[in-house]
Design an enzyme around this catalytic site. Structure first.
Site, PDB file in Angstrom:
ATOM      1  CG  ASN A   1      17.324  35.123 -11.741  1.00 33.79           C
ATOM      2  OD1 ASN A   1      17.414  33.892 -11.828  1.00 33.79           O
ATOM      3  ND2 ASN A   1      18.374  35.910 -11.552  1.00 33.79           N
TER       4      ASN A   1
ATOM      5  CG  ASN B   1      20.227  29.712 -14.071  1.00 37.95           C
ATOM      6  OD1 ASN B   1      20.067  30.904 -13.853  1.00 37.95           O
ATOM      7  ND2 ASN B   1      19.212  28.887 -14.252  1.00 37.95           N
ATOM      8  CG  ASP B   2      21.607  35.003 -12.492  1.00 41.32           C
ATOM      9  OD1 ASP B   2      20.704  34.156 -12.675  1.00 41.32           O
ATOM     10  OD2 ASP B   2      21.533  35.912 -11.638  1.00 41.32           O
TER      11      ASP B   2
ATOM     12  N   GLY C   1      19.455  37.498 -16.179  1.00 38.20           N
ATOM     13  CA  GLY C   1      19.401  36.351 -15.263  1.00 38.20           C
ATOM     14  C   GLY C   1      18.064  35.635 -15.184  1.00 38.20           C
TER      15      GLY C   1
ATOM     16  CG  ASP D   1      16.020  31.269 -14.127  1.00 38.55           C
ATOM     17  OD1 ASP D   1      14.846  31.262 -13.695  1.00 38.55           O
ATOM     18  OD2 ASP D   1      17.013  31.471 -13.389  1.00 38.55           O
TER      19      ASP D   1
ATOM     20  CG  ASP E   1      12.892  35.097 -35.889  1.00 39.09           C
ATOM     21  OD1 ASP E   1      12.199  36.050 -35.486  1.00 39.09           O
ATOM     22  OD2 ASP E   1      14.083  35.207 -36.235  1.00 39.09           O
TER      23      ASP E   1
ATOM     24  CD  GLU F   1       9.261  38.404 -37.018  1.00 40.38           C
ATOM     25  OE1 GLU F   1       9.478  39.505 -36.506  1.00 40.38           O
ATOM     26  OE2 GLU F   1      10.166  37.576 -37.245  1.00 40.38           O
TER      27      GLU F   1
END
Ligand code: CA
Length: 624
Positions: A138, A143-144, A164, A166, A339, A368
């Site tokens: 973090n 910006n959490d 949190g 980033d 994904d 994946e």
């Protein structure tokens, strides 16, 4: 009954007319900008806003033509087919929308392409580090969380909430990663996931994992937003590191702005009653399979809040493909991890891959496909099997090698078991056009952590990492493996997604620094570092051939070799020391008299009888 229906219809018509009588507005245009000088001159703009589909569009910009306007069920959308010719110059063009006396002007920027690196690809010369940005570091506490987001929480004491982490935090750790020998960073998805908390397994969970996009053109502001991602990629590139983006084409978050007011019902795969994908992959490749089973696998929803996008709708397909191109061009990412690759419409995936490869010839794509056998794995990558559908995907995540490496470390040696599993998986590489383009791994964010799977056994830990970093393919490692993070997914996957100690304000331990690590953690870190940097600096480990010999009595020997170097990897999975008679390996060892132990830098003489300590893997660079 009849009459009330008639009245109802009248009310509906009046409502529609009232709505249509309102002036039109344009609230969104996707892509949010484009560039001149792209290989493909076609661009399809999605225009959204109240009654945006009822406007007659035109534009007047040198070199750009509006070829066609598509309208759909929902009057709030228009899709404009543009051709951007070779003479078009960068600038802001104006889209004009007219209806009756109303005229709207919508600016749209055509940028000049810059020459910063983008789409550089990853290859067997790379070592990929997979991190979950919310759980890694973090760097910006401001910006959490945001009160205006559907999930306004951040709470490190709750394993299912956002913590949190980033992009700013990750950017501060690039020196650490570079020192470790990492050459590419793969984050779980960074795009906006403005999803509310969802009830899964009785607990309220946030979308910190990132797999439920709610805007394809915005990086989540809790990770720092578009500017933080741009500067992350720029910093990584300046340090010689590459960035892999995690793409999700199969589904989107149910809170996606576009799905809350869909262009048409067939934007998603619709079912009479809720239908989940079976997650079974056999119906896709099975020559005896039933159409019903195939349809459920492909078109069923991933979970109720991740609906299945209908990629056979050309508007959906264009939307996704242009988002992919825009992302590479705008942020400069180098490769895509895709994904749930096998639940996508495969002809769509080929189109999407091709569009990326046409624009960025060096880009790498690895999807994946979580399968347990080589045939199914080969189906989703370039292969030599006579399947009725031919995939153009250059790479893929090697789930077969993953499970075989773990089996090799968990099982006792026998005819088919133990290290034979690893040997046998590689022995089937003939099905792939280029097995060296598969991405190998020992664990990831969806599996039990490697160290726990092998019983917390440090000797085995070293063997598996030695294989990962010396066999064919593009190695990837899940964050924290280098500092011995462990855990099973019991009771939930949050156990394998814990915060990296030292990445968060107030952490008591900082394992990004040697002083914060235990002796054993430092040994693990240095072990990974030694092998990763050897791999990084020696092309024989990237492009050298692989030759493996039949495992015997719990030992397994293979070589990587090219015109300049020969590296021998000799594994003993037994609980006791073994003396290996090297005569059997003369094919590769003839002419060599000595070796340098890559891990200890010691010189070894007398190669004909090799001492292999219990549960160990030697990496020997042979010397004449
Ligand atoms: Ca933060």
């Amino acid at each position: 009954m009849k009459r009330s229906t008639f009245t109802g219809l009248l009310v509906l018509l009046t409502l529609c007319q009232t709505a249509l009588a309102q002036n039109a507005l344009i609230q969104r245009v996707n892509p949010t900008n484009w560039w001149v000088g792209m290989k493909n001159p076609s661009l399809q703009l999605l225009i959204y806003g109240p009654n945006a589909g009822t406007l007659a569009y035109s534009l007047n910009y040198p070199g750009v033509k509006l070829v066609k306007t598509h309208t759909v069920e929902n009057p709030n959308y228009a899709f404009l087919d543009l051709t951007i010719g070779p003479t078009a110059k960068p600038g802001t063009m104006k889209l004009i929308g007219k209806r009756g006396s109303q005229t709207l002007t919508q600016p749209f920027e055509l940028k000049a392409r810059d020459n910063s690196p983008k789409g550089q690809g990853v290859s067997a010369a790379d070592f990929i580090y997979l991190a979950m940005p919310d759980r890694f570091a973090n760097g910006d506490e401001s910006n959490d969380k945001f009160a205006d987001m559907a999930d306004p929480n951040a709470d490190r004491s709750n394993p299912f909430y956002r913590h949190g982490g980033d992009l700013a935090g990750a950017a501060q750790r690039l020196d650490y990663l570079k020192d470790l020998g990492v050459t590419a960073i793969w984050f779980t998805p960074v795009l906006e996931n403005n999803q509310p908390l969802t009830n899964e397994g009785g607990a309220m969970r946030s979308a910190y994992h990132g797999y439920g996009f709610t805007d394809h053109y915005t990086v989540d502001k809790r990770l720092g937003g578009n500017e933080a991602y741009k500067s992350f990629v720029k910093k990584a590139h300046a340090m010689g590191l590459k960035v892999v983006q995690d793409a999700v084409y199969n589904h989107a978050g149910i809170n996606h702005w576009l799905l809350k007011d869909m262009p048409s019902k067939d934007w998603l795969h619709q079912w009479p009653t809720y239908t989940n994908t079976s997650y079974k992959y056999q119906p896709i490749t099975d020559p005896h399979g039933a159409e019903r089973d195939r349809k459920v696998t492909l078109d069923g929803w991933f979970v109720p809040f991740l609906p299945d996008l209908n990629q056979s709708n050309p508007l959906v397909a264009n939307f996704l493909i242009q988002h992919a191109i825009w992302t590479v061009e705008n942020f400069g990412v180098d490769a895509w991890r895709v994904d749930t690759y096998m639940y996508n419409d495969q002809p769509f995936m080929n189109r999407c891959n091709q569009a990326l490869m046409d624009q960025y010839p060096k880009i790498h794509i690895f999807g994946e496909s979580w399968v347990n056998n080589v045939v199914d794995q080969a189906y989703y990558t370039r292969n030599k099997i006579d399947f009725p559908f031919k995939s153009n995907q250059p790479g893929g995540l090697d789930f077969v090698l993953y499970s075989s490496m773990l089996d090799a470390l968990k099982q006792n040696f026998s005819w088919d078991d133990g290290v034979n599993r690893f040997y046998q998986a590689l022995a089937q590489d003939a099905v792939y056009v280029d097995p060296n383009k598969l991405v190998t791994f020992l664990d990831n964010h969806d599996t039990d952590r490697y160290l726990s799977v092998i019983g917390d056994d440090f000797d085995k830990y070293k063997i598996g990492l030695t294989w990962l970093l010396t066999t064919r393919g593009i190695p990837s490692m899940y964050y924290g493996t280098e500092i011995l993070m462990k855990n099973f997914k019991d009771p939930s996957d949050a156990e394998v997604r814990r915060d990296f100690p030292g990445g968060f304000p107030g952490d008591k331990q900082n394992k990004f620094e040697a002083a914060g690590r235990t002796d054993r953690e430092n040994e693990a870190f240095q072990f990974v570092r030694k092998l990763a940097t050897y791999r990084r600096d020696n092309p024989v480990m990237h492009t050298g051939k692989l030759m493996q010999f039949l495992p015997q009595d719990g030992t397994y020997v293979y070589f990587r070799y090219d015109g300049s170097k020969t590296v021998m990897v000799a594994t003993n999975t037994n609980e006791k020391e073994i003396t290996l008679d090297a005569a059997r390996f003369a094919e590769r060892m003839n002419g060599f008299t000595k070796a340098r132990n890559v891990l200890t830098d010691q010189t070894l003489t007398g190669l004909n009888m090799l001492k292999l300590p219990a549960k160990s893997a030697l990496v020997l660079e042979l010397v004449k």
